[in-house]
Design an enzyme around this catalytic site. Structure first.
Site, mmCIF file in Angstrom:
data_model
loop_
_atom_site.group_PDB
_atom_site.id
_atom_site.type_symbol
_atom_site.label_atom_id
_atom_site.label_comp_id
_atom_site.label_asym_id
_atom_site.label_seq_id
_atom_site.Cartn_x
_atom_site.Cartn_y
_atom_site.Cartn_z
ATOM 1 N N ARG A 46 0.833 -3.222 2.990
ATOM 2 C CA ARG A 46 1.815 -2.427 2.252
ATOM 3 C C ARG A 46 1.263 -2.013 0.887
ATOM 4 O O ARG A 46 1.968 -2.017 -0.113
ATOM 5 C CB ARG A 46 3.122 -3.196 2.077
ATOM 6 C CG ARG A 46 3.784 -3.659 3.366
ATOM 7 C CD ARG A 46 4.306 -2.509 4.193
ATOM 8 N NE ARG A 46 5.492 -1.905 3.601
ATOM 9 C CZ ARG A 46 6.065 -0.790 4.052
ATOM 10 N NH1 ARG A 46 5.548 -0.174 5.091
ATOM 11 N NH2 ARG A 46 7.130 -0.306 3.477
ATOM 12 N N ASP A 89 -9.851 0.054 5.895
ATOM 13 C CA ASP A 89 -8.503 0.435 6.299
ATOM 14 C C ASP A 89 -8.257 -0.138 7.694
ATOM 15 O O ASP A 89 -9.187 -0.569 8.381
ATOM 16 C CB ASP A 89 -8.397 1.964 6.307
ATOM 17 C CG ASP A 89 -7.037 2.443 6.775
ATOM 18 O OD1 ASP A 89 -6.026 1.849 6.383
ATOM 19 O OD2 ASP A 89 -6.999 3.416 7.549
#
Length: 1203
Positions: free
Chosen positions: A794, A417
């Site tokens: 996204r 992440d």
């Protein structure tokens, strides 16, 4: 226009939602879109502030553990009996209970199997207890609940459906809430959803008008209502419901009014919320899967080898049973004592069962408990590693499961992440360029500069007090006051920073606060710019619906805000039209360099120098914004104002017509300068990524953030470099996506597909949805595996998991996923190994992970040191455990050839059972806990050493069967050499002879000594425990042998062992064999090790020897490998070569290149020829528009306290 939009949003609860826009971008499209008709028919009805509800709802207590009191036994037994060995020994236990079948007794297997299961159960309970304890830390957080007419601080577990709670700024929402009211105008509030979707910008939620005025306890006490909404579901971006206030019509509630558990309240003093979903009914928890049962690659390999050993066991058992039948037929006359019915199929089957039981220990039952204990202690080593302790958050590393310790040493792909993992989500104003002059350059010293202005002194003193200001260059303020042209430009620049934004100032009521103003903003970039202007003397102090006020070096200047031209990711800019204090109408604009430059006037200055500075900033990974302005003619402005108004009330294509209107006025701009903001990385991120890359680990970043931000961070952390060609996949349709992917593959070339090329791949969430489709999946994977770095932006939580599953399924490689937010849980659980960042307040990812660390930088040590060590340790531990069992228990098979395949055992039954439990138990622990390849310093300094464990060269099928063959040879020698010694059955001078146990104890003693010395031969690291394990095992057998042979008749066991120690230890042949036989057996192993380490040293052995000589391994290894063309030499050069290049011998760019590349360096992707530093975080098309937001605030008015 704006009010119409807001009204529509409030009435419908569905229009113009941010979530809908995200879905259009592909962000939410991967969510489970299947609609169950029965689910849609269900609904939830709850009464606000009522003790009576129509049905009992789920409590607010959550659990991320693998087990609970009821499920522990079935789930634990299922996990344990997935292992082939446990199933096998359970069958043996059952067979041993059949009368007259077992030659080793009824309890010699059930006791160790029970012990193994008990140890495994204790380990699982301890590890799951840690998970439940982490859950308790969350469940026991305090929140204000409105009960009995007053606010009471209670635990989260006390929150029930229908409660009204008060959440304070900086707190997480304890459940899914409907926003009633807040401290902000029109019931607005800011929330941070980085823990849910990874986005850095704050989002705005707005309560309905009918509850927005409830701001006191008295008003809340008079409020009664009912909520009717959909049943709990996992759709994060959808909510439909109605709020019916007493004696009023129902009010539509949508996603713009919902506050999800896992999000945090930011820049808002307080909110009141109605609890609709609690505990495991919340959308966050419904998206979290139960912790999966993972099995490491080493365990799978071991499982497979155990199955093969079972096949061998069946084969030798059949051989023995057949041999028994043949022997009985050929020796029928001599064997008159055998019964006549000792033949037939039934007797053959019973003999087969006897031999299966006799040889069952060929499969090492001790291995299972040894591995459980070794892994558990290895986990303690990880937890206790002070090098992975973060003092700032007081957080150590934690192994939440120990079953995957060795998997850490085989990682090939890391999926990370961004927000909170690689970055701190803190924006720092670092540098700027104004009127073609750079400021804030790190090369400029400040120690010899005098600060002539009090404001400079103040800004310098407060520099460390504000986390968003790291600018320190007094030249800027000196030039501001010198009255020259640059001073005017600097004034324009700082004015633009303090006026052109959507930030709202708020008076800071905290005592002893240096500044009287604190800022709240949905954009961290804007907050950093406004705070930087404040520190440099242009303090934004007030905002009213029509004006902004800036304190300029002690003088207040008020600007009338006439229009706000909103930022969107398409426009890449934001503008405000203001009336300046001197009456001019001025358009102030900030945005990406390419869109600003397109709109500059022909006579605009500083373009070339600013472009050069922007490129420098972009190379440093800084987020850049250009600032420009133009003065408008009043008549021209009035004409444009009417055009803009007509566009704002258009029925069709309103947004497009507004953007066209904005284009008409945003022209003939004059460039002032540009800002450079650093998205602050976590400490040590670039070095960690560099080291992991050198260890041949591929790193993919999967983030929910915007494309520009993701690319910018890629450059900041050196995942992307300027020498890379950058391929950007940002297509909306399936056909366009397929065509683009195949075009890029053609550019790469067939020979270079799935080979590492110097390319960076950036994929948007909308494109990824199509790329993961069945007919494009293979091509997309080919393209991704052909790139050196991959960034997916996204992307939804489910898309993250799908990418991980794609690599797991089609690549024979071990994957690791690391993240810190709830949106990373699915990815963490999908990967072979999941790592959670636990240093932040949001612990959802850490609670669902296999390992948790406080900072990304600790991943380097977790893999390169603990991972490599644990793999090597477990490989040796497993192989040695197989070796020692085969050496002893295969001897029973060789003995069968001597005893006529009668099923007679050579060793006493309890010495057989205790072989693994006592006499050879310690050497596997020594190898599994204290063995190491190289020191931790060398492992960290030279990441190429990691490739040894990564490629599984220490433990695989070839290595296993080589060991098996070696142990078979050793068992043959260990049986037949003592047998030859006693061929004449005369072992003593007096002519005494011994029975079968006399031979058995000879052999048993030699086996214990041989396997102990074999462990010594395999040990590279000698500790006190290593000496105790090896020499102590030998000594313990002799002591036990002497005592055990005198148990009978004091204890009614082992009568056949009576006096055996006296006979064996007094036999001269025994002592001769003790000196010669173990050395004879191990001579081949010793010679092979000496010759191999002399003639064919591995990299690890090179480093080991140089470490023992206290030499720096770099110089010596490189010198020895200089003229070698072997793979080892190339690896050594990769490891040490870049450190040895002298200054000036090669350019810095060359020194960081790979030795060879499989891609034509001349190829530059047509998609992206160079990289811009533009990145800007701002909520787009939310429930409240940017224009509505600033028109709603009056910072001069007091806010309600919510008491």
């Amino acid at each position: 226009m704006g009010k119409d939009k807001n009204a529509s949003s409030v009435l419908s609860g569905t229009s113009f939602r941010m979530e809908d826009m995200n879905a259009k971008d592909g962000y939410g499209e991967a969510e489970d879109s299947s609609t169950d008709s029965s689910h849609m028919a269900e609904r939830r009805v709850l009464y606000v502030r009522s003790d009576f509800q129509e049905k009992k709802f789920c409590g607010n207590k959550i659990s991320t553990g693998k087990y609970n009191f009821l499920t522990f036994l079935p789930r634990f037994l299922f996990e344990q009996f997935r292992r082939a060995a446990n199933i096998f020994f359970l069958i043996i236990v059952i067979l041993q209970q059949i009368p007259d079948v077992s030659p080793t007794g009824r309890f010699t297997t059930i006791v160790p199997l029970t012990f193994i299961l008990l140890v495994a159960a204790i380990k699982e309970i301890v590890e799951d207890y840690k998970r439940h304890r982490a859950d308790d830390n969350v469940n026991n957080r305090k929140i204000l609940i409105f009960r009995d007419g007053e606010w009471r601080a209670m635990k989260w577990t006390k929150v029930v459906v229908g409660d009204v709670v008060k959440v304070i700024n900086g707190q997480f929402f304890p459940a899914d809430l409907i926003l009633m009211s807040s401290s902000e105008p029109q019931a607005m509030c800011y929330i941070e959803t980085a823990n849910l979707d990874g986005e850095t910008n704050l989002k705005i939620r707005q309560g309905v008008q009918q509850t927005g005025n409830i701001t006191t306890s008295e008003e809340l006490n008079n409020f009664n209502g009912k909520v009717e909404c959909e049943a709990p579901n996992r759709h994060l971006y959808e909510f439909n419901g109605n709020l019916q206030i007493e004696n009023e019509r129902p009010i539509a509630i949508g996603g713009d009014q919902i506050l999800l558990r896992g999000a945090m309240l930011r820049n808002t003093q307080w909110v009141f919320g109605i609890v609709v979903y609690t505990g495991h009914d919340t959308k966050l928890m419904m998206n979290a899967n139960r912790a999966p049962l993972k099995m490491s690659n080493v365990d799978k390999t071991t499982n497979m080898q155990i199955w093969f050993l079972m096949i061998i066991l069946i084969v030798i058992s059949l051989t023995s049973a057949i041999g028994s039948e043949i022997w009985k037929k050929t020796s029928k006359i001599e064997s008159w004592y055998l019964p006549d019915d000792a033949h037939g199929a039934r007797h053959f089957f019973m003999e087969l069962l006897t031999f299966i039981i006799l040889y069952n220990n060929l499969v090492p039952i001790s291995l299972l408990v040894t591995l459980e204990v070794v892994k558990f202690i290895q986990a303690i080593f990880i937890n206790s590693d002070i090098e992975m302790y973060d003092p700032e958050s007081n957080t150590p590393a934690m192994a939440r499961t120990s079953n995957l310790n060795e998997e850490l040493g085989q990682i090939k792909y890391i999926f990370s992440d961004k927000t909170g993992t690689l970055t701190r989500n803190v924006m720092l104003f670092r540098k700027c360029t104004v009127a073609g002059v750079k400021y804030g350059d790190n090369n400029k010293g400040t120690s010899d500069m005098d600060y002539s202005d009090d404001i400079v002194d103040e800004s310098r003193e407060e520099e460390n007090e504000d986390s968003q200001f790291a600018f320190n260059d007094p030249e800027l303020l000196k030039n501001l006051h010198n009255g020259k042209q640059s001073g005017t430009a600097i004034r324009h620049f700082l004015t633009l920073m303090s006026v052109c934004h959507t930030v709202v100032p708020e008076k800071d009521r905290r005592p002893n606060t240096p500044s009287g103003v604190q800022y709240q903003s949905s954009s961290p970039d804007e907050s950093a710019l406004v705070k930087a202007a404040q520190k440099l003397g242009f303090e934004f102090t007030e905002r009213t619906p029509q004006t902004v006020t800036v304190d300029v070096l002690g003088t207040k200047e008020t600007y009338d805000v006439l229009n706000v031209l909103e930022f969107t990711s398409t426009r890449k800019r934001m503008s405000v039209i203001v009336r300046t204090p001197n009456g001019k109408i001025r358009l102030m604009c900030k945005g990406a360099d390419n869109v600003i430059y397109e709109r500059l006037a022909k006579d605009s200055e500083y373009t070339d120098s600013t472009t050069k500075h922007l490129e420098e900033y972009a190379c440093e990974g800084l987020r850049t914004l250009c600032f420009a302005y133009t003065d408008l003619d009043p008549t021209e402005y009035e004409e444009w104002k009417e055009t803009c108004y007509q566009a704002s009330i258009a029925i069709n294509d309103r947004e497009q017509r507004l953007e066209e209107a904005y284009e008409l006025i945003e022209k003939k701009l004059h460039l002032v300068g540009a800002s450079a903001i650093e998205d602050k990385l976590q400490e040590g991120v670039p070095d960690t990524i560099s080291k992991l890359s050198k260890a041949e680990i591929k790193i993919w970043v999967l983030t929910g953030d915007k494309q520009e931000t993701a690319i910018n961070i890629g450059y900041s952390c050196h995942l992307l470099t300027d020498s890379m060609s950058l391929v950007i996949l940002d297509k909306n349709g399936l056909d366009a996506t397929r065509q683009t992917i195949r075009s890029e593959l053609a550019n790469i070339g067939t020979d270079n597909i799935r080979k590492e090329n110097n390319i960076g791949l950036v994929v948007s969430g909308s494109t990824l949805k199509h790329a993961l489709a069945c007919d494009t999946q293979s091509d997309f994977l080919d393209l991704a595996l052909s790139c050196k770095a991959v960034i997916c932006c996204r992307v939804s939580p489910m898309q993250k998991a799908e990418v991980v599953e794609l690599v797991k399924k089609h690549c024979e490689a071990i994957t690791l996923a690391i993240g810190d937010g709830a949106n990373d849980v699915s990815m963490i659980q999908a990967a072979h190994v999941g790592v959670g960042i636990s240093g932040q307040e949001g612990l959802q990812a850490a609670n669902s992970s296999d390992y948790s660390i406080a900072q990304f930088r600790f991943l380097k040590r977790l893999l390169l040191v603990h991972g490599a060590w644990n793999y090597n340790r477990l490989a040796k531990c497993i192989l040695f455990s197989f070796y020692k069992n085969i050496c002893l228990y295969l001897i029973e098979f060789w003995f069968a050839f001597v005893n006529g395949f009668s099923g007679q055992i050579l060793f006493e039954r309890w010495t057989i059972a205790l072989y693994n439990v006592f006499f050879t138990a310690l050497p596997p622990f020594s190898l599994g806990l204290f063995e190491r390849t190289c020191s931790s310093t060398s492992m960290m300094k030279h990441p190429a050493l990691y490739s040894i464990s990564q490629r599984a060269v220490k433990y695989n099928a070839r290595v296993f069967w080589t060991m098996f063959l070696n142990s078979v040879i050793h068992s043959l020698l260990l049986f037949f050499l003592p047998l030859l010694m006693l061929t004449q059955d005369i072992a003593f001078i007096k002519g005494w002879t011994g029975g079968y146990l006399f031979l058995g104890n000879f052999v048993y003693t030699y086996v214990v000594i041989t396997v102990s010395l074999k462990a010594a031969l395999e040990s590279n690291t000698w500790t006190v425990f290593t000496h105790v394990a090896i020499w102590g095992s030998i000594l313990f057998w002799f002591v036990f042998f002497g005592v055990y042979s005198h148990f009978y008749p004091v204890f009614p066991i082992a009568s056949e062992m009576l006096g055996q120690a006296d006979m064996v230890l007094s036999c001269p042949l025994f002592w001769i064999g003790l000196l010669l036989l173990p050395l004879t057996v191990l001579m081949r192993d010793l010679l092979w090790k000496v010759l191999r380490r002399t003639l064919r040293k591995t990299i690890v052995e090179e480093v080991q020897e140089l470490e023992r000589k206290h030499f720096n391994p770099r110089m010596n290894i490189l010198e020895q490998a200089r003229y070698s063309l072997t793979e080892k030499a190339h690896l050594l050069r990769n490891m040490f070569g870049t450190h040895l290049r002298r200054e000036g011998s090669q350019s810095s760019a060359e020194s960081h290149e790979l030795p060879s590349t499989s891609r034509d360096d001349r190829y530059i992707s047509p998609q992206h020829s160079h990289h811009h530093g533009f990145a800007f975080s701002q909520e787009e098309r939310g429930v409240v528009t940017q224009s509505q937001l600033i028109r709603s605030y009056d910072s001069t008015a007091d806010k309600p306290l919510g008491k």
